[in-house]
Write a protein that holds these residues in place. Structure first.
Motif, PDB file in Angstrom:
ATOM      1  N   MET A 184      29.608  32.879  44.480  1.00 17.44           N
ATOM      2  CA  MET A 184      29.984  34.107  43.779  1.00 17.44           C
ATOM      3  C   MET A 184      29.343  35.320  44.433  1.00 17.44           C
ATOM      4  N   LEU A 185      30.058  36.426  44.374  1.00 13.82           N
ATOM      5  CA  LEU A 185      29.568  37.715  44.847  1.00 13.82           C
ATOM      6  C   LEU A 185      29.657  38.709  43.703  1.00 13.82           C
ATOM      7  N   ALA A 186      28.531  39.376  43.406  1.00 13.05           N
ATOM      8  CA  ALA A 186      28.491  40.390  42.341  1.00 13.05           C
ATOM      9  C   ALA A 186      28.187  41.742  42.960  1.00 13.05           C
TER      10      ALA A 186
ATOM     11  N   ARG B 145      31.291  43.929  38.966  1.00 13.78           N
ATOM     12  CA  ARG B 145      32.443  43.090  39.267  1.00 13.78           C
ATOM     13  C   ARG B 145      31.981  41.850  40.023  1.00 13.78           C
ATOM     14  N   ILE B 146      32.545  40.696  39.659  1.00 16.56           N
ATOM     15  CA  ILE B 146      32.164  39.418  40.260  1.00 16.56           C
ATOM     16  C   ILE B 146      33.401  38.776  40.871  1.00 16.56           C
ATOM     17  N   TRP B 147      33.248  38.310  42.115  1.00 20.77           N
ATOM     18  CA  TRP B 147      34.318  37.610  42.813  1.00 20.77           C
ATOM     19  C   TRP B 147      33.909  36.160  43.068  1.00 20.77           C
TER      20      TRP B 147
ATOM     21  N   SER C 208      35.028  41.335  35.418  1.00 17.07           N
ATOM     22  CA  SER C 208      34.254  42.578  35.332  1.00 17.07           C
ATOM     23  C   SER C 208      33.391  42.587  34.088  1.00 17.07           C
ATOM     24  N   PHE C 209      32.241  43.264  34.202  1.00 13.90           N
ATOM     25  CA  PHE C 209      31.338  43.476  33.082  1.00 13.90           C
ATOM     26  C   PHE C 209      31.230  44.972  32.815  1.00 13.90           C
TER      27      PHE C 209
ATOM     28  N   TRP D  96      31.234  35.244  29.748  1.00  9.55           N
ATOM     29  CA  TRP D  96      31.525  36.509  30.439  1.00  9.55           C
ATOM     30  C   TRP D  96      31.320  37.697  29.508  1.00  9.55           C
ATOM     31  N   SER D  97      30.124  37.720  28.920  1.00  3.02           N
ATOM     32  CA  SER D  97      29.761  38.806  28.016  1.00  3.02           C
ATOM     33  C   SER D  97      28.260  39.049  28.105  1.00  3.02           C
ATOM     34  N   CYS D  98      27.815  40.181  27.565  1.00  2.00           N
ATOM     35  CA  CYS D  98      26.389  40.513  27.550  1.00  2.00           C
ATOM     36  C   CYS D  98      25.701  39.733  26.440  1.00  2.00           C
TER      37      CYS D  98
END
Length: 704
Positions: A392-394, A403-405, A445-446, A482-484
Motif C-alpha cells: 500500500m501507498l499512502a 489517499r491510499i493506493w 480516501s480518508f 476505513w474510518s477514523c
C-alpha cells in the motif's frame, strides 16, 4: 450588483466603506508577501478586483494593522477620520517595565558603554587572528557567542542602530552557517523582545558549549587575564562552557564537523549514559509452525506388529536458526511490549520467509529501483509512505485529505456488514479473509483533518494507520473499516511527524511546540513528553528495539531519548540547518540524519560520536533509509537525485580506524563511499522504501 457587494462597496459613494478599506489593506498585505493563492481566493470570494489596490498606500495598511493589533483594542469598523481613543497607560507601563528588566538582565546598571564592549571584542578578534594556526581554529569558535552576547547588551540599552552596525561590521568573521541565526537576531528591535526570543532564552539557560584542547584554553584564559578584559571575562563566565580535553588542538575541518547548532557542541557528559542499541531476541517461530506431537503409541502392539513408524516432521532450516543473544540489547521486559497474537505471528512468519528470498546487496550488486510519480496533484502532496509489506501507498495532501493506493492486484477491501459477520464460522482457519467483503477498490480516501497532513505511518500489522496534521491532532485510522478510530490531542501546535514503533502499540510524534511525545494506541494521553529541543521537532524515528526514539530539530541537533525514563541519552551536533529526516541502521548501532544543509551525517549511538559526513546532494535531503540487510544507505532530496552509499565500507573504516570523541577524520572523500546517483527527470523525492527482498521503491512529485 448583489446586496452583499453593495454593502462592501459602500453604496454609490466614491470612498470605500471601512469594511472594504480593511479588506483592500489585507489584500495589499497578501500581495506584498506574495501569497498569490490566498490573494486570488479572497478576491474571488469577496468579488473584489486587484485593480482597486491602486488607491491603498502602505500608510493605510499600517493604520489598519495598528487598529487591529494595537493595545487599544479599538473598534476596527470606525471611520479613518475618527480619532481613536488614547491607549491606556497600563501597556506602556508594562513595556517600560520589560525594557527595564531587559536592561537589568543584560547590562546590570545604567552606566553602559557600548564602545568599551566593541573595543574588547576587537582586541579578542585580533588575538584570535594573531594566534598560531594550530590553535586559531578552536579559539575562533568563541567569536560567535561573544559577538551575540555583546549585541544583546547593546540592544538592551535601546541602541538599536548601534547594535545592528556592530553585527554588520563583524559578521564576516564568522562561518556561513551562523549567518541565518544572526539574520533572525537582527529582527529584534526593542529591549523587551530579548526576554521572549527563543535563542536568547536558550543561550541564557544552556551555556554555549565549546570543545577545546587544554592548551588552547590556557591561551584563551591567559589573554583575558593579561589584557584585563573584564568585559569578555564576564560574558565567558555567564554564557560559555568550555569542554576541555587532553591532546592536540583540532583542525578547521574537525572543528566545523560538530559546530553549527544554536547551543554549540554537545558536552561529553550528555553522551555518557549507556544505550542498549542491540536488537531484541525474535520469537521462536519453529514452535509456531511445528504441529503438536501426537500421543505416543506403544510399539509392541500385538494387533499391528508390522505398523510402520511415523516419521518426525522436518524442521525448516530458515526457522530453526536461533538468534544469538546480543550483549548490547535491552532486557525483553525493559518496556512493556504487546503480546503477539497468532495473526501477528503468522504475519511475522510470512515476512521471515520473504526475507529468506532477499537479494544480498553490495557495491557490485546494486538494488533495482522503481519510481512512483504522483501526477495531477493540484491539491499538493505533503507526504508519502509505503507499508512495510510494500502493498500500500499512502499520501497526505495540503487540502487535509489522505489517499491510499493498492500497489498489488489485490484490491483494498473492507469488513462485511455486522449481519454478515454473525453468520461466519469463527473457528475457521481463514476467518480473517472471510470477514472481508468480496468487492474492493484500488484506492480509498480518508477525510477528517482540518489542515495539511504532514505524515502518514502504517502500523506493523498493516491494519491501522496514523496521520498528523497542521490542526495539531494525530488520527488513528482503521484499514478494515476505513474510518477514523481515535483522535489524539496533546500538542498545541502543528504536528510535523509521527511514527509507529517496530513492535507496534507505541508511536511517537514531533511538533512545532518543541516537544516530542510518546503515545500508546489505547490511551488518549501521552505517556512521555520529551522536552529539550530549542525549536521545532521536525522529524522522529523509533529505534529497531522500540526502547529509544530519535528526534531531529530546527535547532540543528539530533537527540536520542530513552522511552523508559524519558531522558535524553544522546545529544549530537554537526548539522548546519534544520534536520529533515532520520533512519536507524539494521543493527541498531548507527543513526543517519539528513538536513536542509544538504549533508548526511552518520552517528555512532554507542558513544554519540560522528562517524562520517556524506556530501553529494545540492539541496535539502528529504528522505533517507537503509537496505534490509544494512549494507547500503539510500538518500534522496529536493535536488531530484537519489544517492546510494556503501554503508558496509563506512562502518568498516570507522571500526578499523576508530576516532576519538574529540577528533574526527580530516579527510572525507565522499566518492569512496558513493556507489551510484540516480537522477529523476523533474520530480523531487518524497519517500524511499526498501522491500523485504531489497527492491528500492521511491515516491516523487512531478513538477511541471
Amino acid at each position: 450588483m448583489s446586496v452583499e457587494l453593495s454593502n462592501i462597496n459602500g453604496g454609490n459613494g466614491s470612498q470605500p466603506s471601512p469594511d472594504k478599506r480593511e479588506l483592500l489593506c489585507l489584500l495589499k498585505l497578501l500581495k506584498k508577501y506574495q501569497l498569490k493563492s490566498t490573494e486570488e481566493l479572497l478576491c474571488q470570494e469577496a468579488n473584489v478586483s486587484t485593480s482597486e489596490l491602486v488607491g491603498i498606500s502602505e500608510t493605510d495598511v499600517q493604520q489598519v494593522l495598528g487598529g487591529v493589533l494595537g493595545p487599544s483594542g479599538g473598534d476596527t469598523g470606525s471611520k479613518p477620520s475618527e480619532a481613536r481613543p488614547k491607549s491606556p497607560p497600563k501597556p506602556t507601563a508594562v513595556t517600560e517595565a520589560n525594557a527595564a528588566e531587559a536592561l537589568a538582565k543584560f547590562i546590570g546598571d545604567d552606566n553602559f558603554d557600548a564602545q568599551q564592549y566593541e573595543q574588547a571584542y576587537e582586541e579578542f578578534r585580533s588575538f584570535v587572528e594573531d594566534s598560531l594556526d594550530i590553535y586559531k581554529h578552536e579559539l575562533s569558535m568563541a567569536l560567535y557567542p561573544i559577538l551575540v552576547q555583546i549585541y544583546f547588551k547593546i540592544l538592551a540599552s535601546a541602541q538599536k542602530e548601534k547594535a545592528r552596525d556592530f553585527i554588520e561590521k563583524y559578521k564576516s568573521d564568522l562561518d556561513g552557517y551562523y549567518i541565518e541565526g544572526l539574520f533572525n537576531l537582527l529582527m529584534l528591535s526593542k529591549p523587551e523582545e530579548l526576554l521572549e526570543n527563543d535563542l536568547v532564552v536558550a543561550m541564557e539557560v544552556d551555556k554555549f558549549v565549546i570543545r577545546m584542547s587544554r592548551d588552547s584554553h590556557s591561551l584563551f584564559k591567559r589573554h583575558i587575564q593579561d589584557r584585563r578584559q573584564e568585559v569578555v571575562a564576564d560574558i565567558v563566565a555567564k554564557y560559555l562552557h568550555f569542554d576541555t580535553y587532553e591532546g592536540m588542538a583540532r583542525s578547521k575541518i574537525q572543528c566545523v564537523a560538530t559546530a553549527g547548532s544554536h547551543i554549540g557542541e554537545a558536552k561529553r557528559q550528555d553522551n555518557k549514559m549507556r544505550v542498549y542499541y542491540g536488537l531484541l531476541k525474535e520469537v521462536d517461530f519453529q514452535t509456531l509452525t511445528t504441529p503438536a506431537p501426537a500421543p505416543e503409541e506403544e510399539d509392541d502392539d500385538p494387533d499391528a506388529p508390522d505398523r510402520p513408524k511415523k516419521k518426525k516432521p522436518k524442521k525448516d532450516p530458515l526457522l530453526s536458526k536461533k538468534s544469538k543473544s546480543d550483549p548490547n540489547a535491552p532486557a525483553i521486559d525493559r518496556i512493556p511490549l504487546p503480546e503477539l497474537k497468532d495473526s501477528d505471528k503468522l504475519l511475522k512468519l510470512k515476512a521471515l520467509r520473504e526475507a529468506g528470498k532477499r537479494l544480498p546487496l553490495s557495491k557490485d550488486q546494486l538494488p533495482s529501483a522503481v519510481f512512483y510519480t504522483i501526477l495531477n496533484s493540484q491539491q499538493g502532496v505533503t507526504c508519502a509512505e509505503i507499508s512495510d509489506d510494500s502493498t500500500m501507498l499512502a499520501c497526505g495532501f495540503a487540502d487535509s485529505s489522505i489517499r491510499i493506493w493498492s500497489l498489488t492486484p489485490t484490491k483494498l477491501r473492507a469488513l462485511k456488514e455486522a449481519e454478515a459477520l454473525r453468520d461466519l464460522d469463527k473457528e475457521s482457519a481463514d476467518i480473517n479473509v472471510r470477514m472481508l467483503s468480496n468487492n474492493g477498490e484500488v484506492t480509498r480516501s480518508f477525510f477528517g483533518h482540518t489542515g495539511p497532513v504532514y505524515r502518514c505511518a502504517f502500523a506493523p500489522e498493516m491494519n491501522l494507520m496514523l496521520s498528523c496534521s497542521e490542526d495539531s491532532t494525530i488520527r488513528l485510522w482503521s484499514l478494515l473499516t476505513w474510518s477514523c478510530v481515535v483522535t489524539y490531542r496533546g500538542h498545541v501546535y502543528p504536528v510535523w511527524d509521527v511514527r509507529f514503533a517496530p513492535h507496534g502499540y507505541y508511536f511517537v510524534s514531533g511538533s512545532y511546540d518543541k516537544t516530542a511525545r510518546l503515545w500508546a494506541t489505547d490511551s488518549n494521553q501521552a505517556l512521555r513528553v520529551f522536552v529539550g529541543h530549542l525549536s521545532d521537532v521536525d522529524c522522529v524515528q523509533f529505534h529497531p528495539n522500540s526502547n529509544y526514539v530519535a528526534t531531529g530539530s530546527s535547532d540543528r541537533t539530533v537527540r536520542l531519548w530513552d522511552n523508559m525514563s524519558g531522558q535524553s541519552v544522546r545529544l549530537m551536533t554537526g548539522h548546519k540547518g534544520t534536520v529533515s529526516c532520520l533512519a536507524f541502521s539494521a543493527c541498531g548501532r548507527y543513526l543517519a540524519s539528513g538536513a536542509v544543509d544538504h549533508q548526511i551525517i552518520v552517528w555512532d549511538l554507542s558513544s554519540g560520536s560522528l562517524v562520517t559526513t556524506l556530501l553529494r546532494h545540492m539541496s535539502t535531503v528529504s528522505t533517507i533509509t537503509f537496505s534490509r540487510d544494512g549494507t547500503l544507505l539510500a538518500a534522496a532530496g529536493l535536488d531530484n537525485n537519489l544517492t546510494l552509499w556503501d554503508f558496509h565500507k563506512v562502518t568498516d573504516d570507522y571500526i578499523n580506524n576508530h576516532i576519538t570523541v574529540s577528533h574526527h577524520q580530516d579527510e572525507n572523500d565522499e566518492d569512496v563511499y558513493l556507489l551510484r546517483t540516480f537522477p529523476s527527470k523533474n520530480s523531487p523525492f518524497v519517500s524511499l522504501h526498501f522491500t523485504r527482498r531489497n527492491l528500492l521503491m521511491c515516491v516523487g512529485l512531478f513538477k511541471s
